[in-house]
Design an enzyme around this catalytic site. Sequence first.
Site, PDB file in Angstrom:
ATOM      1  N   GLY A  68       0.834  -1.185   0.000  1.00 55.31           N
ATOM      2  CA  GLY A  68       0.000   0.000   0.000  1.00 55.31           C
ATOM      3  C   GLY A  68       0.872   1.238   0.000  1.00 55.31           C
ATOM      4  O   GLY A  68       2.036   1.206   0.419  1.00 55.31           O
ATOM      5  N   GLN A  73       2.754  10.013   1.394  1.00 56.75           N
ATOM      6  CA  GLN A  73       4.055   9.338   1.480  1.00 56.75           C
ATOM      7  C   GLN A  73       4.982   9.714   0.329  1.00 56.75           C
ATOM      8  O   GLN A  73       6.177   9.425   0.387  1.00 56.75           O
ATOM      9  CB  GLN A  73       3.878   7.822   1.527  1.00 56.75           C
ATOM     10  CG  GLN A  73       3.255   7.327   2.823  1.00 56.75           C
ATOM     11  CD  GLN A  73       3.175   5.824   2.868  1.00 56.75           C
ATOM     12  OE1 GLN A  73       2.219   5.235   2.386  1.00 56.75           O
ATOM     13  NE2 GLN A  73       4.203   5.204   3.419  1.00 56.75           N
ATOM     14  N   CYS A 126       6.130   0.045   7.776  1.00 62.72           N
ATOM     15  CA  CYS A 126       5.692   1.178   6.950  1.00 62.72           C
ATOM     16  C   CYS A 126       6.853   1.636   6.083  1.00 62.72           C
ATOM     17  O   CYS A 126       7.999   1.735   6.565  1.00 62.72           O
ATOM     18  CB  CYS A 126       5.224   2.322   7.856  1.00 62.72           C
ATOM     19  SG  CYS A 126       4.694   3.801   6.963  1.00 62.72           S
ATOM     20  N   LEU A 127       6.560   1.936   4.831  1.00 63.20           N
ATOM     21  CA  LEU A 127       7.605   2.404   3.923  1.00 63.20           C
ATOM     22  C   LEU A 127       8.173   3.747   4.351  1.00 63.20           C
ATOM     23  O   LEU A 127       9.296   4.090   3.970  1.00 63.20           O
ATOM     24  CB  LEU A 127       7.041   2.510   2.501  1.00 63.20           C
ATOM     25  CG  LEU A 127       6.558   1.192   1.873  1.00 63.20           C
ATOM     26  CD1 LEU A 127       5.970   1.454   0.495  1.00 63.20           C
ATOM     27  CD2 LEU A 127       7.691   0.181   1.793  1.00 63.20           C
ATOM     28  N   HIS A 168      -4.285   0.997   7.628  1.00 62.08           N
ATOM     29  CA  HIS A 168      -2.959   1.620   7.632  1.00 62.08           C
ATOM     30  C   HIS A 168      -2.901   2.768   6.621  1.00 62.08           C
ATOM     31  O   HIS A 168      -2.430   3.866   6.955  1.00 62.08           O
ATOM     32  CB  HIS A 168      -1.914   0.545   7.296  1.00 62.08           C
ATOM     33  CG  HIS A 168      -0.507   1.031   7.284  1.00 62.08           C
ATOM     34  ND1 HIS A 168       0.453   0.603   8.177  1.00 62.08           N
ATOM     35  CD2 HIS A 168       0.146   1.903   6.468  1.00 62.08           C
ATOM     36  CE1 HIS A 168       1.597   1.190   7.921  1.00 62.08           C
ATOM     37  NE2 HIS A 168       1.442   1.992   6.871  1.00 62.08           N
ATOM     38  N   GLU A 169      -3.372   2.514   5.396  1.00 66.27           N
ATOM     39  CA  GLU A 169      -3.267   3.544   4.356  1.00 66.27           C
ATOM     40  C   GLU A 169      -4.225   4.703   4.602  1.00 66.27           C
ATOM     41  O   GLU A 169      -3.876   5.868   4.383  1.00 66.27           O
ATOM     42  CB  GLU A 169      -3.504   2.928   2.975  1.00 66.27           C
ATOM     43  CG  GLU A 169      -2.506   1.849   2.592  1.00 66.27           C
ATOM     44  CD  GLU A 169      -1.054   2.279   2.744  1.00 66.27           C
ATOM     45  OE1 GLU A 169      -0.740   3.469   2.551  1.00 66.27           O
ATOM     46  OE2 GLU A 169      -0.221   1.411   3.067  1.00 66.27           O
ATOM     47  N   HIS A 172      -2.822   7.078   7.116  1.00 62.75           N
ATOM     48  CA  HIS A 172      -1.857   8.029   6.545  1.00 62.75           C
ATOM     49  C   HIS A 172      -2.551   9.305   6.085  1.00 62.75           C
ATOM     50  O   HIS A 172      -1.999  10.404   6.210  1.00 62.75           O
ATOM     51  CB  HIS A 172      -1.143   7.406   5.347  1.00 62.75           C
ATOM     52  CG  HIS A 172       0.113   6.668   5.679  1.00 62.75           C
ATOM     53  ND1 HIS A 172       1.174   7.260   6.321  1.00 62.75           N
ATOM     54  CD2 HIS A 172       0.483   5.389   5.438  1.00 62.75           C
ATOM     55  CE1 HIS A 172       2.149   6.369   6.469  1.00 62.75           C
ATOM     56  NE2 HIS A 172       1.745   5.227   5.941  1.00 62.75           N
TER      57      HIS A 172
END
Length: 214
Positions: A68, A73, A126-127, A168-169, A172
Amino acid sequence: MASPSDRAPLAERVEELLAVGGPLPIVAAGDPVLRRGTERYDGQLAPALLARFVEALRVTMHAAPGVGLAAPQVGVPLRIAVIEDPAPVPQEVAVARGRVPQPFRVLVNPVYEPVGAVRAAFFEGCLSVPGWQAVVARAASVRLTGADEHGHPVDEVFTGWPARIVQHETDHLDGTLYLDRAELRSLSSNEELARRWAEPTPATAAEALGFDLP
C-alpha cells in the site's frame, strides 16, 4: 520556510514529481507532510494527470516493495491511496493472519469504521518508517467507504489482512502513522524480527517483550 514547490498548487506539485520519471521518492517519518492530514480529492488533478499520478503510486509501491502507498508518502497531501497484495506467504501464515491476495485498488477519499469489536494484533511496518516493525492491534473487520479513481462509489467490508492494509493507508491520510497505534515494547528492527519473531502470530514476542495481545 516552505519552498516554492511546497506552496505550489497540488497539480503543479504532482507534475513536478512525475517529470523525474520512475518510482517517486518516499517521504520518511519526520517530514511534516505525514502529519498534516490531506485534502479531500475534489478534482484538483485533471483526469489525465490523476491517471498518471495513480500509475506512479503503483510503480513506487511495487518498487519499494510494499502492499500500500498513500499520497502523502510521496509528499502530496491528497486523500488518495493505492493497495495491492499478492500475498506471497506460506499457508500457515496466510491462515493465521487472514492474508488473501488483493488486486490493485485505488482508494479516493476513503473512510473506515470497525465492523464488530474483534481486534487482531500483528507486526506491521511502513515504507515511511524503514527498518522497523511493531505490533499493532487493529479492527479485524472494517467497512470502507469512498470512491475509486473513476469516481465510482466504494462501500465494502474488508476482513483479515486486507482490513489491516486499508486501515494503515487510510490512517496516513489523517496524519497518523502506525507507530501511533503500536505497542512500543514490541518495536523491533527488521533484522531482529527475522531472527527472533518470524512466526505467524506475535504471541512469542508478546511473552518475551512483556506486552499484552487483544
